[in-house]
Design a protein around this motif. Structure first.
Motif, PDB file in Angstrom:
ATOM      1  N   THR B   5       0.829  -1.219   0.000  1.00  0.00           N
ATOM      2  CA  THR B   5       0.000   0.000   0.000  1.00  0.00           C
ATOM      3  C   THR B   5       0.858   1.263   0.000  1.00  0.00           C
ATOM      4  O   THR B   5       0.336   2.364  -0.193  1.00  0.00           O
ATOM      5  N   HIS B   6       2.164   1.092   0.258  1.00  0.00           N
ATOM      6  CA  HIS B   6       3.065   2.250   0.242  1.00  0.00           C
ATOM      7  C   HIS B   6       3.852   2.367  -1.056  1.00  0.00           C
ATOM      8  O   HIS B   6       4.659   3.288  -1.198  1.00  0.00           O
ATOM      9  N   SER B  12      -4.303   4.234  -9.012  1.00  0.00           N
ATOM     10  CA  SER B  12      -5.712   3.908  -8.831  1.00  0.00           C
ATOM     11  C   SER B  12      -6.466   4.092 -10.139  1.00  0.00           C
ATOM     12  O   SER B  12      -6.070   4.901 -10.989  1.00  0.00           O
ATOM     13  N   VAL B  25      -3.668   7.034  -3.865  1.00  0.00           N
ATOM     14  CA  VAL B  25      -4.088   5.754  -3.279  1.00  0.00           C
ATOM     15  C   VAL B  25      -3.156   5.316  -2.145  1.00  0.00           C
ATOM     16  O   VAL B  25      -3.510   4.442  -1.347  1.00  0.00           O
ATOM     17  N   GLN B  26      -1.979   5.917  -2.055  1.00  0.00           N
ATOM     18  CA  GLN B  26      -1.080   5.605  -0.932  1.00  0.00           C
ATOM     19  C   GLN B  26      -1.556   6.239   0.386  1.00  0.00           C
ATOM     20  O   GLN B  26      -1.039   5.902   1.445  1.00  0.00           O
ATOM     21  N   LEU B  28      -5.290   7.227   1.494  1.00  0.00           N
ATOM     22  CA  LEU B  28      -6.525   6.591   1.991  1.00  0.00           C
ATOM     23  C   LEU B  28      -6.911   7.069   3.395  1.00  0.00           C
ATOM     24  O   LEU B  28      -7.159   6.261   4.302  1.00  0.00           O
ATOM     25  N   ARG B  92      -7.536  -0.634   5.260  1.00  0.00           N
ATOM     26  CA  ARG B  92      -6.602  -0.031   4.310  1.00  0.00           C
ATOM     27  C   ARG B  92      -6.186  -1.044   3.235  1.00  0.00           C
ATOM     28  O   ARG B  92      -6.171  -0.717   2.040  1.00  0.00           O
ATOM     29  N   GLN B  93      -5.850  -2.244   3.651  1.00  0.00           N
ATOM     30  CA  GLN B  93      -5.452  -3.278   2.680  1.00  0.00           C
ATOM     31  C   GLN B  93      -6.591  -3.537   1.693  1.00  0.00           C
ATOM     32  O   GLN B  93      -6.376  -3.610   0.474  1.00  0.00           O
ATOM     33  N   PHE B  96      -7.157  -0.502  -0.633  1.00  0.00           N
ATOM     34  CA  PHE B  96      -6.079  -0.376  -1.612  1.00  0.00           C
ATOM     35  C   PHE B  96      -6.310  -1.353  -2.762  1.00  0.00           C
ATOM     36  O   PHE B  96      -6.218  -0.985  -3.948  1.00  0.00           O
ATOM     37  N   THR B 100      -7.189  -0.088  -6.644  1.00  0.00           N
ATOM     38  CA  THR B 100      -6.116  -0.263  -7.643  1.00  0.00           C
ATOM     39  C   THR B 100      -6.472  -1.335  -8.672  1.00  0.00           C
ATOM     40  O   THR B 100      -5.712  -1.538  -9.618  1.00  0.00           O
ATOM     41  N   ALA B 272      -0.704   4.822   6.930  1.00  0.00           N
ATOM     42  CA  ALA B 272      -0.327   5.688   5.809  1.00  0.00           C
ATOM     43  C   ALA B 272       0.944   6.459   6.110  1.00  0.00           C
ATOM     44  O   ALA B 272       1.697   6.822   5.205  1.00  0.00           O
TER      45      ALA B 272
END
Lengths: 430, 430
Positions: B5-6, B12, B25-26, B28, B92-93, B96, B100, B272
């Motif tokens: 996610t980083h 996205s 998108v990094q 969120l 978050r996972q 993401f 994406t 994040a």
């Protein structure tokens, strides 16, 4: 406004209420309880040694009183006081009629609990807790210890000094007092050490609970402030004096206070206190007249409360020996330099918004001499003069196992005395 | 802990997110919104110029992420963070992956709102708001104004100084700033007057939001404190300097602060911010080492944040002329003398309990020179040196119609820069 609910001769069919030192039918304080062993909290009213469940009582009430009882069927009294005191006033009328009418006893008895079987909690979800500093004798006493050359600061007689306290750590009477650990200094100039507080103290205060709300940006004029007082409880604002002395500059007390504040769980309502409203003590000659937003003639005539407060201490040794708690002090709530209405007017004059169930502490209320000092800091002269107890023990500050009990009663000529119940806490070691 | 996610190259299918200065998108970030014209609040996540509704998104997520989205279908994020950060991490996972994966776009687009059609609110119900004082340059600057002979008090380098603020008057970006009225003195020794504040100021701070809770009496050790950080927002702690100067002794600021505090509405989560954790600046030679309960090697290595903050001012005249807001300052969040973990360890070391959604302000963060001073009090040298604006106007403090905009971005080599959105407020006359 006095009415039949204040009749000193009124009797309840709950017999033990009539001679009760705290909860006769003239009082009818509101609280939140769960029957022992349950988590099912709901509103209740103390009558003698019993608690009337408001969930159950709703069926025996009518109209606005029944509606109010249903609002009080909740885990807090916030909803009951959301729009001011009208709902609680209606509930009081309905409960008084129910509890004084022998013909209704057989119904209502079904929803009476023994007080010993009730687990009482903090009566409101506290959105914000503000502690004031209205005890001018306390301010002088403490000021002299922290600033010998400058005990009472120049703002004191103009500004109702207050600060924000911690809401999360407010607990009802009986909560264990875990001795706080933190930074203290043994002497000026030395680096701090980290250890359990050695100067743990109580503070005898009264709690003013708010009702209704004001919009952000809209002050509550002093003439309307009394209508925002839901009622009073006892408040013990536990304090760690050694932490306080080291941390409090420049932004005020923080860890010295926020580890616990204890309230007595019964809300003695504004309506119940009507017979005990009294004149605010006249300001000493030479004191400045408050600014206009803090001044209201009616408030000066009736804005104080005839409430006496006492603090008792029972050590572990006294408990073991079966000795009764020893009274440390007794003093009047009229030690407040500002009225409750002045506190509300001041708090909101900048636009700050109050919400129902906010807690306003009066600050420690001390009288002019040691018999009425509201903290050990004052009674022991900053720890320099130990007190001797009936057990032969001495105290400057609180030791593990010590239990502090605070009580308060509203008393006035021609009125039935009513009480606040207890505010109790025992010191546990860390 | 860095993960996919980083990945700075992740894209996205929400196209405007990929070049977005704030919300790629990094990032969120999580917030609470209602569609314009509705009062139906629920959780959302910012992606580019859009807001993904978490109520709707729950149907397109699986397992722990779907469970978390349902926890966020509420009027606050408190439930999502009740047990710590695990639920938000899972969310978050899941988000993401959803945002994406082009193949999932047609579903998820159904629950995307334009950000302009969303009314954002404070992301948490704030149980308690604590404001710290970690900006040592600010403490020196302000100390020199209030106490020229004694700018930095002896406790500053030992105690993370903090005090309790007001929870009821916390509002989201955009809330009107109604100029507070109160007591001020024109000169030392003169009696106070009652009038609107003439020294209204902003304070550039960051907000640290807590997750999880500790029991009353059980401190959070510093090694566990980072796990109690839900994330960060921007905080403007509006201040009335004239009220403050008169009222703040001895218990700290009260009406000078509690009329309003504004937060940016998006919570930039701890996950994040992982790529932006950085070493705490080394203490200057001669500064004391913190006491053990405040010291953790890992926290010193990674406990600070690479976040830059800026403050902009647009006067009514500038708005009328179509002139852009003027930057007053820009500085780094590493101006904090204490880390967020140190604040949490200190706050709880006496047993004080934190709850999910508590707000910890960093205090005003100023750098060592005027380009990074976080308040007008400092920029104008206590009102003695007016600033000249591009419009030709001058300012010492804020005037009616002035609008303050704060922005912040997390920036680090190799990482996609992410933003916090805006924290905005315009001064209204009383």
């Amino acid at each position: 406004m006095l009415n039949q609910t204040h009749d000193p001769d009124a009797k309840s069919w709950v017999n033990d209420a009539n001679d009760h030192a705290e909860f006769p039918v003239q009082n009818l304080p509101l609280g939140i309880f769960a029957p022992s062993g349950s988590e099912d909290r709901r509103g209740g009213v103390a009558i003698g040694d019993r608690v009337l469940c408001l969930r159950g009582a709703a069926a025996f009430l009518h109209g606005a009183a029944a509606d109010a009882a249903r609002l009080a069927d909740a885990a807090s009294l916030n909803a009951l006081f959301a729009d001011g005191n009208a709902a609680a006033d209606a509930l009081r009328q309905g409960l008084f009629a129910l509890l004084t009418d022998e013909k209704r006893a057989s119904d209502a008895e079904k929803v009476l609990f023994d007080a010993t079987e009730c687990d009482l909690s903090v009566p409101f979800v506290v959105g914000d807790y503000t502690d004031f500093y209205t005890g001018i004798e306390h301010a002088k006493n403490v000021g002299a210890l922290f600033r010998p050359d400058n005990p009472l600061l120049p703002n004191y007689k103009y500004v109702p000094i207050g600060y924000h306290g911690r809401a999360s750590s407010i607990r009802a009477s009986g909560a264990e007092v875990i001795r706080p650990t933190g930074q203290t200094r043994s002497s000026e100039g030395s680096p701090p050490h980290f250890k359990p507080s050695e100067r743990l103290d109580y503070e005898m205060e009264m709690a003013i609970w708010t009702s209704g709300a004001n919009q952000l940006g809209r002050p509550i004029p002093i003439g309307e402030a009394t209508g925002h007082i839901a009622g009073l409880s006892i408040l013990n604002d536990w304090s760690a004096r050694d932490l306080q002395a080291w941390e409090y500059q420049p932004l005020g007390p923080f860890l010295a206070k926020n580890f616990l504040s204890t309230v007595s769980p019964w809300l003695v309502t504004s309506a119940a206190l009507d017979p005990f409203r009294t004149a605010q003590p006249v300001r000493p000659e030479g004191d400045p007249k408050p600014l206009d937003y803090l001044w209201d003639d009616a408030d000066q005539q009736h804005g104080a409360y005839s409430v006496s407060m006492e603090v008792l201490l029972q050590t572990a040794k006294m408990r073991d020996k079966g000795m009764a708690p020893h009274r440390l002090s007794k003093g009047p709530m009229t030690a407040m330099y500002w009225t409750a209405a002045q506190l509300i007017a001041h708090h909101t004059v900048n636009g700050c918004n109050l919400r129902p169930g906010d807690l306003l502490g009066t600050g420690t209320l001390s009288g002019p001499d040691a018999s009425s000092f509201g903290s050990l800091l004052e009674l022991s002269n900053g720890g320099k003069s130990p007190l001797t107890l009936p057990s032969g023990e001495t105290r400057t500050f609180l030791e593990d196992g010590d239990e502090i009990v605070m009580r308060a009663h509203a008393e006035a000529p021609g009125a039935r005395t009513i009480g606040f119940g207890e505010c109790r806490g025992r010191i546990a070691s860390r």
